[in-house]
Scaffold this active site. Structure first.
Site, PDB file in Angstrom:
ATOM      1  CB  CYS A 144      -1.478  -0.176   1.357  1.00  0.00           C
ATOM      2  SG  CYS A 144      -2.067  -1.402   1.360  1.00  0.00           S
ATOM      3  CG  HIS A 274      -1.414   4.589   5.379  1.00  0.00           C
ATOM      4  ND1 HIS A 274      -1.375   4.595   3.679  1.00  0.00           N
ATOM      5  CD2 HIS A 274      -1.547   3.680   6.231  1.00  0.00           C
ATOM      6  CE1 HIS A 274      -1.911   3.439   3.739  1.00  0.00           C
ATOM      7  NE2 HIS A 274      -2.031   2.663   4.561  1.00  0.00           N
ATOM      8  CG  HIS A 308      -6.030   1.515   1.530  1.00  0.00           C
ATOM      9  ND1 HIS A 308      -5.288   1.852   0.824  1.00  0.00           N
ATOM     10  CD2 HIS A 308      -5.480   0.302   2.705  1.00  0.00           C
ATOM     11  CE1 HIS A 308      -3.818   1.400   1.258  1.00  0.00           C
ATOM     12  NE2 HIS A 308      -4.133   1.023   2.159  1.00  0.00           N
TER      13      HIS A 308
END
Lengths: 724, 88
Positions: A144, A274, A308
């Site tokens: 990620c 994040h 996400h």
């Protein structure tokens, strides 16, 4: 002399808000979530969990997977603002064509042509082909944080004079693999992501693509939207999926980004978190921020709006940050109703129109792969960063694994002129790795750990010594884990998905396992550019390291998988399937001495070109090539053999090179990691000073102090000098 | 119940590929997860899948998981209770 700066002269985005910057901007301003129950494929349970999917049709000229379509749309928007064409492309991602591959596998399709867009590296190659970009093209996959890592590499390409215009970002499409994978980890919030909220229960999987166009200049060019001023990379070296409990890696990445930008924490105006909405991630990120910022600036996560987007997230958030700088806006933390008091942070409750001079944007991924970047107002006075250089490497240690066996067995067979192809029997390779440390690890991570440990040993490093960074190249990633995951998923009619296989299936899993084992907390980059993955990893290493850094570990490896390899990589059927790889302990230097490895050239070559002229130029011209190298180790894949051989002919014709040519895949076997093995063979030959008799064709031939040029010839052309 | 606990221990060893571990090495009442056996959150979730597959018992979120996976005995009790409720 002023340093070269990287200005953002274009941006483009596709996400759950739709196609194009203005839709994303409208979503940021309206503060509405774009998350809703997944609908692009049917799932085994009802109701489907929320997802951030693109509801518009994705126009595309040819049939390519969703990731490719989204990437091209975002890339075209990025380039539309200026008349510039990219000299280089850096793309981060984790899914590539898996959304197409999984339906093909379920239907039992075996025709390799159908799988041609499976590879993660195929997305960047597709962009390069359509955009006619002849230059360095690099694919990275660090879970990620992939998009952010891609931007870091692009930034260093500009600072180190390797490209003046770079298209960099990330792209990932929704897939069964990630939907069921995160579900199996119980990390999906059934109510949709609620970052930083007291009642948060997980993330929302999403898809998207985003790019920045970075342009090298000393002063802001007209129309510059922002400047990429710094970026920091770190690795937790703690756990394959859970973050370091104290946030050590997250803090290190932010601290390095600040140092890289020459800024203090007080100079940051806004932090784009994040914060995914998982209990652990948000807690750890909050702790890291509180440690680093005495009085944190306004901060928010935009994952409550877009979800996400995994490997694209860092790029999507970089584009959002650029919009916020250019248009003066701080976005709110959509999805958070009651901020978790345990986090000690106050996320922005309502969007605010105001000038912001700088943004810190965080991205943290599986394997503890952390990255942070800082974007700033282009008119902001910049510190003098000075000129930076691509690094070269002194070779301190080498190890390899081939069908012949371990390093010593491989070199011995090679000297005798015997073939090395086949698959190493890992059970017979002697290592000090305990059964416990190999538990849950299938073929590729096992090979990687064995290689890492053997390379450390030959470098004379203590068992407890940690390399300064890990750079891993793999064409196909962990195929066993990928195949096992999908097989179980489909056999159970999508009832059961193995969390172990999911975590193990990500391309950066082997490098992160190695980092955990060696406690390597420096940069940890996995490059995945098909047959040129090892070269791309080496190139990345030369871009992100600097003089004085500790020795790093560079590995190239791939596994053969009986079911998947013949479908994904048609070259792999030759000789019944081969695999293996090699690892190197390398000390970065501006000018390395002794036995050294120099990544000299890396370029995508559009159809119809042979790329030889720029290659020869990068190597210093025909005279230097003939003078400097006694042998060429040529990597020509069976899938692009005619093209590769044409390149080789062009090279010989234009240089007049008369030394030894070693077409190494005929000896190592056909697999993406073969170029790493060839590099290990070159190092061994050079340290002995003689070529194996059969290779030279004229008895034991001395190299007369000359080096070996390692070429990759095909869809890309690459060159690595192995010299002393 | 003791027999079921033994069965579970063997399944844990098989599912998690604990090559060097014997059923008697796994404590019945002591902590299952942690340094002793080297098991972590991913192993717990792998066991969650095995339990749903083999016993039809779902452990749907981490909060429940933390309670259930305190020890092999607590796991056995939980499966026994829910298995009976749903299937027997």
């Amino acid at each position: 002399m002023k340093g070269i700066r990287a200005f953002v002269c274009g941006a483009g985005i596709v996400d759950a808000a739709g196609i194009g910057l203005e839709k994303t901007w409208a979503a940021l301003r309206s503060e509405n979530s774009c998350l809703k129950p997944l609908s692009i494929f049917t799932v085994s349970h009802a109701p489907a969990l929320p997802a951030g999917e693109i509801c518009e049709a994705l126009p595309s000229k040819e049939t390519v997977p969703r990731t490719h379509s989204m990437a091209l749309l975002a890339a075209c928007e990025t380039l539309s603002a200026s008349r510039l064409l990219p000299e280089a492309i850096v793309l981060g991602g984790t899914t590539g064509g898996i959304s197409t591959t999984e339906t093909l596998i379920r239907s039992g399709e075996t025709e390799p042509e159908k799988y041609r867009y499976h590879a993660l590296g195929s997305v960047a190659t597709y962009l390069a082909r359509v955009l006619k970009c002849q230059g360095p093209v690099i694919s990275v996959s660090t879970a990620c944080s992939s998009g952010t890592v891609a931007l870091k590499i692009a930034l260093e390409m500009i600072r180190r004079g390797r490209a003046r215009v770079v298209l960099a970002g990330g792209a990932d499409a929704l897939s069964r693999m990630t939907y069921y994978g995160f579900h199996s980890l119980q990390l999906i919030d059934p109510a949709g992501a609620r970052p930083l909220d007291l009642h948060r229960r997980g993330l929302t999987v999403a898809e998207g693509a985003a790019f920045l166009l970075l342009v090298a200049a000393e002063e802001p060019p007209e129309g510059a939207l922002a400047e990429l001023v710094g970026s920091g990379l770190s690795c937790d070296a703690h756990h394959p999926a859970a973050p370091h409990p104290e946030g050590a890696g997250a803090r290190a990445a932010m601290r390095k980004a600040l140092a890289d930008a020459g800024m203090t924490a007080e100079e940051i105006d806004y932090i784009n978190l994040h914060s995914t909405g998982t209990v652990d991630n948000d807690r750890v990120e909050a702790k890291a921020i509180r440690d680093l910022f005495r009085d944190p600036p306004p901060l928010s996560s935009i994952k409550g709006i877009f979800g996400h987007t995994l490997g694209a997230a860092g790029a999507i958030e970089a584009v959002a940050s650029v919009l916020c700088i250019a248009r003066g806006y701080i976005p709110s933390n959509v999805g958070c109703t009651v901020p978790d008091p345990g986090l000690g942070l106050q996320p922005v409750p309502r969007g605010q129109s105001r000038r912001i001079g700088s943004v810190l944007s965080n991205s943290f991924g599986f394997g503890g792969n952390n990255a942070a970047l800082i974007l700033a107002d282009p008119s902001r006075r910049s510190g003098d960063m000075g000129q930076k250089k691509m690094m070269q490497f002194s070779v301190l240690g080498t190890a390899c694994l081939t069908g012949a066996g371990s390093t010593a067995e491989t070199f011995e067979m090679f000297l005798r002129g015997e073939a090395l192809y086949g698959r190493p029997d890992l059970a017979t390779i002697r290592t000090d790795l305990s059964a416990g440390s190999l538990r849950r690890l299938r073929r590729l991570p096992r090979m990687t750990l064995i290689l890492a440990q053997a390379a450390q040993k030959t470098a004379g490093m203590a068992e407890t010594a940690s390399p300064g960074g890990i750079f891993f190249g793999t064409g196909w990633g962990p195929l066993t884990e990928t195949s096992d995951f999908l097989e179980q998923l489909f056999a159970s009619e999508e009832q059961f998905a193995s969390p172990t296989d999911f975590v193990g299936s990500v391309h950066n899993a082997p490098a992160s396992q190695t980092a955990i084992r060696l406690k390597a907390t420096g940069p940890n980059i996995t490059a995945t550019g098909g047959d040129y993955s090892f070269e791309q990893a080496l190139f990345c290493a030369a871009l992100v390291t600097q003089e004085g850094d500790d020795p790093i570990l560079v590995i190239g490896a791939d596994e053969h998988h009986d079911l998947l390899s013949p479908r994904l990589d048609p070259s792999s059927v030759a000789g019944g399937g081969a695999d293996g790889g090699a690892a190197f302990i390398l000390k970065p230097h501006t000018f390395a001495t002794g036995l050294r490895m120099v990544p000299a050239f890396l370029s995508y070559i559009p159809e119809g070109e042979d790329g030889i002229v720029p290659l020869i130029e990068a190597l210093g011209g025909p005279e230097r090539i003939c003078d400097r190298f006694g042998a060429v180790f040529a990597g020509i894949s069976a899938t692009t053999r005619s093209r590769g051989e044409a390149c080789m002919e062009g090279f010989l014709r234009r240089t007049g090179f008369t030394g030894v040519i070693f077409d190494y895949r005929r000896t190592t076997g056909e697999f993406a990691g073969a170029s790493a093995v060839a590099a290990a063979l070159a190092v061994d030959v050079l340290s002995r000073g003689v070529l194996p008799p059969r290779l030279s064709g004229k008895g034991k031939a001395a190299l007369d102090g000359k080096g070996i040029l390692l070429l990759g010839l095909g869809e890309y052309v690459t060159a690595v000098e192995v010299i002393r | 119940m003791e027999e079921f606990i033994e069965e579970l221990k063997r399944k844990i060893i098989d599912t998690l590929e604990l090559a060097d571990v014997q059923p008697e090495d796994i404590p019945t009442d002591g902590a299952l997860i942690g340094d002793e056996l080297g098991l972590d959150s991913i192993d717990v979730l792998e066991l969650v899948m095995m339990i749903e597959k083999d016993y039809g018992v779902k452990i749907e979120n981490r909060e429940v998981g933390v309670q259930v996976f305190r020890s092999v005995r607590s796991l056995a009790v939980y499966i026994d209770e829910h298995c009976r409720r749903t299937q027997r």
